[in-house]
Design an enzyme around this catalytic site. Structure first.
Site, PDB file in Angstrom:
ATOM      1  N   THR A 186      -5.046   1.544  10.877  1.00 34.84           N
ATOM      2  CA  THR A 186      -5.553   2.061   9.738  1.00 34.84           C
ATOM      3  C   THR A 186      -6.904   2.515  10.224  1.00 34.84           C
ATOM      4  OG1 THR A 186      -4.198   1.208   8.303  1.00 34.84           O
ATOM      5  CG2 THR A 186      -6.050   2.118   7.394  1.00 34.84           C
ATOM      6  N   ARG A 214       7.961   5.255   2.630  1.00 34.18           N
ATOM      7  CA  ARG A 214       7.003   4.039   2.423  1.00 34.18           C
ATOM      8  C   ARG A 214       5.627   4.189   2.464  1.00 34.18           C
ATOM      9  NH1 ARG A 214       2.641   1.475   5.177  1.00 34.18           N
ATOM     10  NH2 ARG A 214       2.858  -0.678   4.911  1.00 34.18           N
ATOM     11  N   VAL A 215       4.979   3.659   1.238  1.00 34.62           N
ATOM     12  CA  VAL A 215       3.622   3.859   1.229  1.00 34.62           C
ATOM     13  C   VAL A 215       2.943   2.340   0.871  1.00 34.62           C
ATOM     14  CG1 VAL A 215       1.626   4.556  -0.360  1.00 34.62           C
ATOM     15  CG2 VAL A 215       3.836   6.120  -0.152  1.00 34.62           C
ATOM     16  N   GLY A 216       2.163   2.416   1.819  1.00 36.70           N
ATOM     17  CA  GLY A 216       1.063   0.976   1.931  1.00 36.70           C
ATOM     18  C   GLY A 216       0.047   0.927   1.113  1.00 36.70           C
ATOM     19  N   ASP A 217      -0.833   0.162   1.432  1.00 32.47           N
ATOM     20  CA  ASP A 217      -1.929   0.078   0.672  1.00 32.47           C
ATOM     21  C   ASP A 217      -3.008   1.049   0.702  1.00 32.47           C
ATOM     22  OD1 ASP A 217      -2.646  -1.145   3.282  1.00 32.47           O
ATOM     23  OD2 ASP A 217      -4.471  -1.357   2.468  1.00 32.47           O
ATOM     24  N   THR A 237      -7.441  -2.958   6.673  1.00 38.50           N
ATOM     25  CA  THR A 237      -6.215  -2.461   7.455  1.00 38.50           C
ATOM     26  C   THR A 237      -5.434  -3.856   7.785  1.00 38.50           C
ATOM     27  OG1 THR A 237      -5.754  -2.099   9.890  1.00 38.50           O
ATOM     28  CG2 THR A 237      -8.097  -3.075   9.365  1.00 38.50           C
ATOM     29  N   GLY A 238      -4.211  -3.555   7.670  1.00 35.36           N
ATOM     30  CA  GLY A 238      -3.318  -4.690   8.022  1.00 35.36           C
ATOM     31  C   GLY A 238      -2.033  -4.519   6.989  1.00 35.36           C
ATOM     32  N   GLY A 240       0.000  -3.590   4.665  1.00 34.35           N
ATOM     33  CA  GLY A 240      -0.217  -3.108   3.453  1.00 34.35           C
ATOM     34  C   GLY A 240       0.320  -3.566   1.908  1.00 34.35           C
TER      35      GLY A 240
END
Lengths: 339, 339
Positions: A186, A214-217, A237-238, A240
Site C-alpha cells: 500500500t 475484496r476491499v481492505g482497509d 499498510t498491512g 487490511g
C-alpha cells in the site's frame, strides 16, 4: 477546502511522511538497482508533497500529490504497478481525509482511474457522496475530468509473474508460505501544513490474487486512513482485514485524545502489540473457532506513517522492512530496511 | 464462532435492541394501519433475535436473525422494501461484528442477495475477506448457498413513488425540502448474549435516488456498526457520510473505554451533540469552503441502538421518530415516536 494562496503560508513548520508498503521487500532479494529505484521514487513523492506545503498549500493537497507520484511509479502496489486480483485484473482502492472538518473521500474497486487518490480527493471536497465503489467511481471521476485508462495500464511484468506464482501456490497448497511482497502493499502519506492542519491519504491495489470484489482497509475512513487536527494523521499498510477490525486509524486518534498517549505510544501499541496479538491474527488456538485468518505469522504484517499536530513523525512497522520517508525543513529521510 | 448448543446457555441475562430507521416517519403522515404494521414488524424482529439468545445462541446470530426479519419486511429500507438509487435499481449494504475477537463481515453494493446481512454474517466467520463489493458479493453469497433474487424483488410501489418524487424534486430544484423518509433509513440490531458476548448488525438500501455506487456508513465497520465485549455494540442510522467522518461506532466505544463514559453519555454525545454540530453538518459558515453538505438541518438526522456489556440499552435519536425496540426477560418495548 480551496488551497490557500502560495504567497501566504501560515506559521506552522510543515512536515510530510510517506510509506510505500511494509514487509514487501526481503533484503536479500532486493537488487541494488531496485533498491535505488525505490529510494528515488520515495524521494520524488516526498519532494512533490513538500512542494505543496512549502508554497503554503493544504495538507490534503500535499498528501494527494505524494500518493499520486507513488501511484504512477511501478515500484509500488498502487496505480501503475498495482497487484492483480485472482481473475487477472486490477481493482484499486484509495482514500483521503483532512483533519479540520473531517472531510473525506474514498473509492473502492475502481478499475480505470489512473490516480484513484485524485478521485478520493475530489470526493472529499463535498464528502457527499464520500465513498463510491466499482465502475461508478470510474464514471464519477471521468465526468469530473480525471484521467481514465485501460485496466491493463496498471499491469507490470512483475505483477503478472506474482499472480502466476500465487495461483501456482494455491494449486500446490503452499499459499501461506508466499512471500509478503506477493501478498499486499500500500502507499500512503500524512502531512502537517503551515496552517496547522493535518491530512492523510492511502492507495492500494490490494494483494496479489485477492478475491474479486475484496476491499481492505485502504478506502475505509477510520481504518487505513484517519486525520484529526486535535491529534494526528495516520495511513496504514498491512493486513487490511485486521486494520478494519481494530479501526487502526481512529484507534490511534482515540488513544491520543482520550488516553493522552503520545503519537509514538499510540502507533507503537497498534503495530507492535495489537497487530501481533495471536487471538486477533488467528495464530493462537482460542476457544472461539480459531483459524480462518491463516496459520502464518505473516498475516500480522503491519506498518504505518503518522504525524501529530506538533509535527512529530512515526513510521513503525513489524516486518523486515517498509518503504518510507519523511521530509521537513530540517531533514529528508528515506529508508527501506534499517536504513 | 459456532453457535453454542441451546441446552447450555451461559449466565448473563440477555438483551436485544433494534432500530428500523430514524426521521423517516412524520407522525401526521403515518396511518393507523402503517403504524400497527411497523410495530408488528419490530416485534417480530425482536422475537426472532431473542429466541436465539434464549436458546443460548450467540449474539452475532441473534442480531443477524433480527435484521433478516426487517430486511424481509417491506416497511423498512433494507432488503425487500429498500430504497432505489437514481438509476432505478437497488444497491444494498450490510455488516455484522462480534465483540469477542472483533470478527466482522460486510457487503456493499450487493444487488441480488435476498438477505445481505446473512452474507455479512457468513463473511464474519473467517473475516477474510471481510468486505466484498458489488456483484462479487452476490456471487460469493450464492456460491455459499445464500438465497439470491432478481433485483426487482426488493422494489415496492411506495419506493418507486419515492424515487419519482425525488427525481421530480431534482428537476424542480427542491431536493433539500424532501421529507426524511425519502432520504434514508436503515435497520440494525445489537445484542448481549447469555455468554456475555456482544454483537451488532446493520443493513440498508441507502437513500432514495442516491448516486449509483454510493456507499454510506452501514457496511463500514467502525462507522455504522461496531462491537467490543469490553464496552458496547452499536448500530447507527442517519446521514452515513457524517457517521463515517466521525467513526460513530468506534467513537462510542472509545469514549466508554478511554474516557469512562457510560453508554448513555457516549451515545447521547454522538447523536445530540456531534451530529448537530453545524461545522460538521455544513450548516455553519466555516472559513474552509463551507457548503457541499446541503443547507438543511435534516442532514444531521441521526439515531442508533446500542447495548453495553452490562445489558444497558440506549436508543437515542434526534429526529421526529425512530422505529425501535428492545427485549429482555423483563420487558418488550416497541416505539416509533414518543411511544
Amino acid at each position: 477546502m480551496t488551497t490557500p494562496a502560495p504567497v501566504r503560508p501560515g506559521s506552522t513548520t510543515p512536515v510530510l511522511a510517506i510509506h510505500g508498503g511494509c514487509g514487501a521487500i526481503p533484503k536479500a532479494e532486493l537488487t541494488p538497482g531496485a533498491d535505488l529505484a525505490a529510494r528515488a521514487a520515495l524521494r520524488r513523492a516526498l519532494d512533490a508533497g513538500y512542494a505543496v506545503l512549502q508554497a503554503g498549500g493544504a495538507a490534503i493537497d500535499a498528501v494527494t500529490e505524494a500518493v499520486a507520484i507513488m501511484e504512477d511509479d511501478p515500484v509500488f502496489n498502487a496505480g501503475h504497478g498495482a497487484a492483480l486480483n485472482r481473475a487477472g485484473f486490477h481493482e484499486l482502492d484509495a482514500s483521503v481525509m483532512e483533519g479540520t472538518l473531517g472531510r473525506a473521500g474514498a473509492v473502492a474497486g475502481a478499475r480505470r482511474l489512473r490516480n484513484p487518490v485524485r478521485a478520493a480527493r475530489a470526493l472529499a471536497e463535498t464528502s457527499d457522496p464520500l465513498l463510491l465503489i466499482g465502475e461508478a467511481a470510474d464514471d464519477w471521476g471521468r465526468a469530473r475530468g480525471l484521467v481514465t485508462v485501460d485496466n491493463a495500464y496498471f499491469s507490470t511484468p512483475s505483477r503478472r509473474e506474482a499472480l502466476d506464482r500465487m495461483l501456482e501456490r494455491e494449486r500446490q497448497g503452499t499459499l501461506q508460505a508466499a512471500p509478503e511482497r506477493d501478498k499486499h502493499g500500500t502507499v500512503g502519506a500524512v502531512a502537517l501544513d503551515t496552517h496547522g492542519h493535518l491530512a492523510a491519504a492511502t492507495s492500494t491495489g490490494g494483494y496479489t490474487a485477492k478475491p474479486v470484489g475484496r476491499v481492505g482497509d485502504t478506502p475505509i475512513i477510520g481504518a487505513g486512513t484517519w486525520a484529526d487536527d486535535r491529534t494526528c494523521a495516520v495511513s496504514g499498510t498491512g493486513k487490511g482485514e485486521l486494520f478494519i477490525r481494530r479501526a487502526l486509524g481512529h484507534e490511534v486518534h482515540a488513544r491520543m485524545l482520550y488516553q493522552g498517549a503520545s503519537l509514538a505510544q499510540a502507533t507503537d501499541a497498534m503495530v507492535h502489540v495489537e497487530m501481533m496479538d495471536p487471538e486477533l491474527t488467528g495464530l493462537g488456538g482460542s476457544g472461539l473457532g480459531g483459524s480462518g485468518l491463516g496459520g502464518s505469522g505473516l498475516v500480522s504484517g503491519a506498518g504505518l506513517c503518522a504525524v501529530d499536530h506538533s509535527g512529530n513523525v512515526a513510521l513503525p512497522y513489524n516486518t523486515e522492512g517498509m518503504y518510507r520517508g519523511w521530509i521537513s525543513s530540517q531533514c529528508v529521510y528515506v529508508a527501506i530496511h534499517e536504513t
